[in-house]
Design a protein around this motif. Structure first.
Motif, PDB file in Angstrom:
ATOM      1  N   ILE A   1       1.258 -13.816  11.072  1.00 18.23           N
ATOM      2  CA  ILE A   1       2.404 -13.157  11.695  1.00 18.23           C
ATOM      3  C   ILE A   1       2.544 -11.725  11.169  1.00 18.23           C
ATOM      4  O   ILE A   1       2.910 -10.813  11.913  1.00 18.23           O
ATOM      5  N   LEU A   2       2.223 -11.520   9.892  1.00 18.45           N
ATOM      6  CA  LEU A   2       2.277 -10.173   9.312  1.00 18.45           C
ATOM      7  C   LEU A   2       1.239  -9.263   9.957  1.00 18.45           C
ATOM      8  O   LEU A   2       1.510  -8.091  10.223  1.00 18.45           O
ATOM      9  N   ILE A   3       0.069  -9.820  10.235  1.00 17.27           N
ATOM     10  CA  ILE A   3      -0.994  -9.043  10.891  1.00 17.27           C
ATOM     11  C   ILE A   3      -0.576  -8.676  12.313  1.00 17.27           C
ATOM     12  O   ILE A   3      -0.760  -7.539  12.754  1.00 17.27           O
ATOM     13  N   VAL A   4       0.020  -9.624  13.022  1.00 14.44           N
ATOM     14  CA  VAL A   4       0.444  -9.369  14.409  1.00 14.44           C
ATOM     15  C   VAL A   4       1.568  -8.333  14.439  1.00 14.44           C
ATOM     16  O   VAL A   4       1.540  -7.396  15.251  1.00 14.44           O
ATOM     17  N   ILE A   5       2.534  -8.479  13.558  1.00 14.26           N
ATOM     18  CA  ILE A   5       3.640  -7.509  13.509  1.00 14.26           C
ATOM     19  C   ILE A   5       3.108  -6.118  13.153  1.00 14.26           C
ATOM     20  O   ILE A   5       3.506  -5.113  13.748  1.00 14.26           O
TER      21      ILE A   5
ATOM     22  N   ALA B   1       1.735  -0.586  14.560  1.00 14.93           N
ATOM     23  CA  ALA B   1       0.717   0.465  14.606  1.00 14.93           C
ATOM     24  C   ALA B   1       0.488   0.932  16.039  1.00 14.93           C
ATOM     25  O   ALA B   1       0.325   2.134  16.295  1.00 14.93           O
ATOM     26  N   LEU B   2       0.480   0.003  16.970  1.00 10.47           N
ATOM     27  CA  LEU B   2       0.308   0.367  18.379  1.00 10.47           C
ATOM     28  C   LEU B   2       1.482   1.206  18.876  1.00 10.47           C
ATOM     29  O   LEU B   2       1.283   2.171  19.622  1.00 10.47           O
TER      30      LEU B   2
ATOM     31  N   LEU C   1       2.669   2.698   8.608  1.00  8.91           N
ATOM     32  CA  LEU C   1       3.363   1.493   8.163  1.00  8.91           C
ATOM     33  C   LEU C   1       2.751   0.247   8.799  1.00  8.91           C
ATOM     34  O   LEU C   1       2.558  -0.776   8.134  1.00  8.91           O
ATOM     35  N   GLY C   2       2.435   0.338  10.081  1.00 10.31           N
ATOM     36  CA  GLY C   2       1.800  -0.780  10.760  1.00 10.31           C
ATOM     37  C   GLY C   2       0.441  -1.110  10.167  1.00 10.31           C
ATOM     38  O   GLY C   2       0.101  -2.288   9.982  1.00 10.31           O
ATOM     39  N   LEU C   3      -0.334  -0.087   9.851  1.00  7.60           N
ATOM     40  CA  LEU C   3      -1.639  -0.331   9.238  1.00  7.60           C
ATOM     41  C   LEU C   3      -1.498  -0.936   7.849  1.00  7.60           C
ATOM     42  O   LEU C   3      -2.297  -1.782   7.449  1.00  7.60           O
ATOM     43  N   MET C   4      -0.472  -0.527   7.111  1.00  5.94           N
ATOM     44  CA  MET C   4      -0.223  -1.132   5.798  1.00  5.94           C
ATOM     45  C   MET C   4       0.132  -2.606   5.939  1.00  5.94           C
ATOM     46  O   MET C   4      -0.295  -3.435   5.124  1.00  5.94           O
ATOM     47  N   LEU C   5       0.917  -2.939   6.951  1.00  2.75           N
ATOM     48  CA  LEU C   5       1.261  -4.344   7.177  1.00  2.75           C
ATOM     49  C   LEU C   5       0.024  -5.160   7.516  1.00  2.75           C
ATOM     50  O   LEU C   5      -0.135  -6.287   7.051  1.00  2.75           O
ATOM     51  N   VAL C   6      -0.848  -4.603   8.340  1.00  2.00           N
ATOM     52  CA  VAL C   6      -2.080  -5.315   8.708  1.00  2.00           C
ATOM     53  C   VAL C   6      -2.953  -5.544   7.475  1.00  2.00           C
ATOM     54  O   VAL C   6      -3.441  -6.662   7.245  1.00  2.00           O
TER      55      VAL C   6
END
Length: 71
Positions: A3-7, A12-13, A59-64
């Motif tokens: 779920i963290l990867i999807v979020i 990021a998108l 931030l999105g890339l950091m979450l991924v």
């Protein structure tokens, strides 16, 4: 942690869409501005949104990456 990867991918998108929007607004400002002061004012607004979109994308890339490391 999927779920963290999807979020992170969605965030990021969204940041990348914001960056594309900034490019389009800067090109539009270059074509339609009649003088330098007007162009400068428009581009200053675009720069603010650009920095926000870049931060959102990072931030999105950091979450991924953190989702991948925790998996």
């Amino acid at each position: 942690m999927q779920i963290l990867i999807v979020i992170g991918a969605v965030v990021a998108l969204a940041g990348i869409v914001g960056l594309i929007w900034c490019i389009l607004m800067a090109l539009k400002a270059r074509k339609t501005s009649s003088n330098d002061e007007e162009l400068r004012a428009r581009l200053q607004r675009v720069v603010i949104v650009n920095m926000g979109a870049l931060g959102l994308s990072a931030l999105g890339l950091m979450l991924v990456v953190s989702g991948i490391l925790l998996a």
